[in-house]
Design a protein around this motif. Structure first.
Motif, PDB file in Angstrom:
ATOM      1  N   ALA A 138      -3.329  -2.904  -5.972  1.00 59.04           N
ATOM      2  CA  ALA A 138      -4.726  -3.947  -7.013  1.00 59.04           C
ATOM      3  C   ALA A 138      -4.185  -5.070  -6.369  1.00 59.04           C
ATOM      4  N   SER A 139      -4.638  -6.356  -5.962  1.00 60.54           N
ATOM      5  CA  SER A 139      -3.874  -7.592  -5.660  1.00 60.54           C
ATOM      6  C   SER A 139      -3.521  -8.543  -6.753  1.00 60.54           C
ATOM      7  N   ALA A 187      -6.211  -0.249  -8.279  1.00 53.45           N
ATOM      8  CA  ALA A 187      -7.609  -0.784  -9.491  1.00 53.45           C
ATOM      9  C   ALA A 187      -7.967   0.968 -10.007  1.00 53.45           C
ATOM     10  N   ALA A 188      -9.004   0.364 -10.417  1.00 56.58           N
ATOM     11  CA  ALA A 188      -9.484   1.810 -10.979  1.00 56.58           C
ATOM     12  C   ALA A 188     -10.331   2.879 -10.396  1.00 56.58           C
ATOM     13  N   THR A 189     -10.848   1.463  -8.530  1.00 54.05           N
ATOM     14  CA  THR A 189     -11.121   2.819  -7.753  1.00 54.05           C
ATOM     15  C   THR A 189     -10.859   2.217  -6.666  1.00 54.05           C
ATOM     16  N   THR A 190     -10.442   3.001  -5.810  1.00 52.98           N
ATOM     17  CA  THR A 190      -9.550   2.349  -4.735  1.00 52.98           C
ATOM     18  C   THR A 190      -9.620   2.850  -2.706  1.00 52.98           C
ATOM     19  N   SER A 222       0.950  -1.245   0.180  1.00 62.18           N
ATOM     20  CA  SER A 222       0.082   0.164  -0.180  1.00 62.18           C
ATOM     21  C   SER A 222       0.859   1.095  -0.025  1.00 62.18           C
ATOM     22  N   ILE A 223      -0.115   2.363  -0.680  1.00 62.87           N
ATOM     23  CA  ILE A 223       0.782   3.626  -0.193  1.00 62.87           C
ATOM     24  C   ILE A 223       0.177   4.336   0.727  1.00 62.87           C
ATOM     25  N   VAL A 224       0.806   4.640   2.022  1.00 62.04           N
ATOM     26  CA  VAL A 224       0.710   5.853   2.787  1.00 62.04           C
ATOM     27  C   VAL A 224       0.597   7.530   2.601  1.00 62.04           C
TER      28      VAL A 224
END
Length: 401
Positions: free
Chosen positions: A302-303, A309-312, A274-276
Motif C-alpha cells: 500500500a502507498s 492493502a485489504a486487496t492488492t 513490493s514483494i516478488v
C-alpha cells in the motif's frame, strides 16, 4: 557499509581465492530463453493483519515481550567464519552456523532477509540498534520425517556486537482470551522478507504468514522437547526455545489462472516497494511439485506503508523458462533467479535480456543488500547438511551493473 570485522580466517580465504582463482566462474553462458509477460491482473492478494489480535493481546499480557536488542543481548549461538573450501564468484563476506546447526539433519535453512530490507541504509541498516541477517528454517519430526515446525535465526552483523545468533520459534496463536496458547507452524518457510516491523514468511499453498518483530514473546525453558504452548497456569513451553514470534495475520493469494501460485520463495524490492515471489516447479517427473513452467509475480505494498492493502492486484507477472527455482530477487527493474537443481543463477532485465551464471549447490533464497558507500550485494545461503554457508556476493558480478 558492512561494519563486520572479518576474521583472520576469512581474510586468508579471500586472499587465497584471489590468488588461486578458485572462485566459481561468473562469466555468463549463452543466452537462454527469456521470461515472458503474463496478465498481472489475474493475481491478487487479500490481507488480514488483525486475525489474531485478541489472542496476541492476551499472550503479550501473560508472557511479556522482548525487543530485538534484548534478544540479541541474550544470543547464545556462535556463528563461524566461512570455510576455506567455500568459493563463489564475487564473494564479499559471510558466515556459517555453529556445528550443531550446520550438521542438523532435521532442520534446514531456507529464506534470507536482513535489517537493510527492514529499514534501508539509514544508520547502517540498524534495526533496534543492530545490523542483522535473518534466516528462516523448517524442522522435520525426524531426519527423514514430515515438516513439524518452523523458526528464524537472527545473526548480528556488526562489529559493535559479538559474532552471535539466536533462534526464535514461529508459532500460531490458539486458545481463548482467558487461556491463550500457541502451536507450531509446520510450513516450509521457503522465503522471508522483513519490511518495517513486519516479517513476511512464504506459505507454499496459501501466500504469506505475517509476524510483527515488536511482539517477540518470552517463554519458559525446560520441559520436554516436544512440549508446545500453555501447560498449566502461566507456564508456557516452546520446545525449550526462550522466545517465540506469534503470527499476527495472513496474506492470501488468489488467481483466475488454472494453476494457483506455489509460494516457494519471496524477496523484498525496496525500490518499487513490493514483494516478488517465484515458484519451485519441475520440467517433468516430479511427484511433490508441479510439473509446469514456473511464474514470478510482483505485489506492491500500500502507498507509503509496509503493509498490503485489504486487496492488492499484482503489478507484474512473468512466465519463466527456468525450473527448480529456490530463490528470487528484484531491484530497480532487474531480476535474479536461483536454480538449485541446475546450480545456476539467472539474471534478466526486459532490455538486456537473460544471462546465466554458475552458482552454488544447495542454493536457497536471495536478498538484495543496498549500500550507500560500498557495492550492493546479494545475500544467499545453502541448505546442504554440513555445508550451510550464508554468504554475500557483489551483485554487479551477476549482471547487475
Amino acid at each position: 557499509m558492512i561494519r563486520q570485522v572479518r576474521s583472520v580466517a576469512n581474510a586468508v580465504l579471500a586472499a587465497g581465492l584471489a590468488v588461486s582463482g578458485a572462485l566459481l566462474g561468473a562469466s555468463p553462458a549463452a543466452a537462454a530463453a527469456a521470461p515472458t509477460a503474463l496478465p498481472a491482473s489475474q493475481f491478487t492478494l487479500t490481507a488480514d493483519y488483525h486475525q489474531f489480535d485478541t489472542l496476541n493481546s492476551a499472550l503479550v499480557t501473560t508472557l511479556g515481550t522482548s525487543a530485538v536488542h534484548t534478544v540479541m543481548e541474550n544470543a547464545n549461538h556462535d556463528r563461524q567464519p566461512l570455510p576455506s573450501s567455500f568459493s563463489v564468484a564475487g564473494l564479499s563476506t559471510g558466515f556459517r552456523f555453529d556445528d550443531g546447526d550446520n550438521s542438523d539433519c532435521q532442520s534446514f535453512p531456507q529464506g534470507i532477509t536482513t535489517s537493510r530490507d527492514a529499514v534501508g541504509t539509514a544508520d547502517s541498516g540498524n534495526y533496534d540498534g543492530h545490523q542483522l541477517v535473518l534466516v528462516s528454517w523448517y524442522t522435520k519430526d525426524g531426519c527423514g520425517g514430515a515438516q513439524q515446525r518452523s523458526r528464524i535465526t537472527l545473526a548480528d552483523w556488526d562489529a559493535t556486537f559479538p559474532n552471535k545468533y539466536r533462534k526464535i520459534l514461529l508459532v500460531e496463536p490458539t486458545g481463548t482470551a482467558a487461556a491463550p496458547s500457541f502451536k507450531d507452524i509446520p510450513i516450509h518457510a521457503g522465503g522471508v522478507s522483513w519490511y518495517g516491523n513486519y516479517l513476511y514468511v512464504a506459505d507454499t499453498g496459501r501466500g504469506m504468514r505475517v509476524f510483527d518483530m515488536r511482539k517477540i514473546l518470552n517463554t519458559d525453558t525446560g520441559g520436554t522437547a516436544d512440549q508446545i504452548g500453555r501447560q498449566s497456569g502461566s507456564v508456557y513451553y516452546a520446545h525449550n526455545y526462550a522466545y517465540v514470534l506469534p503470527q499476527i495475520g495472513t496474506v492470501t493469494a488468489q488467481t483466475t489462472s488454472a494453476d494457483k501460485l506455489a509460494w516457494s520463495s519471496i524477496s523484498l524490492d525496496r525500490v518499487s516497494k513490493s514483494i516478488v515471489m517465484t515458484e519451485y516447479t519441475c520440467q517433468s517427473s516430479c511427484t511433490d511439485y508441479p510439473n509446469r513452467p514456473p511464474r514470478a509475480v510482483r505485489f506492491p505494498f500500500a502507498s507509503g506503508a509496509t503493509t498490503f492493502a485489504a486487496t492488492t492486484t499484482a503489478s507484474q507477472a512473468l512466465q519463466l523458462p527456468w525450473y527448480n527455482l529456490n530463490g528470487v530477487a528484484s531491484h530497480n527493474g532487474r531480476w535474479w533467479f536461483n536454480s538449485s537443481g541446475q546450480k545456476k543463477l539467472y539474471y534478466w532485465t526486459p532490455t538486456a535480456g537473460p544471462s546465466t551464471f554458475a552458482w552454488v549447490g544447495g542454493g536457497e533464497s536471495i536478498s538484495y543488500w543496498e549500500d550507500t558507500t560500498d557495492p550492493d550485494l546479494l545475500w544467499s545461503l545453502q541448505e546442504t547438511t554440513g555445508g550451510r554457508n550464508v554468504f554475500a556476493v557483489t551483485q554487479a558480478t551477476y549482471g547487475g551493473g
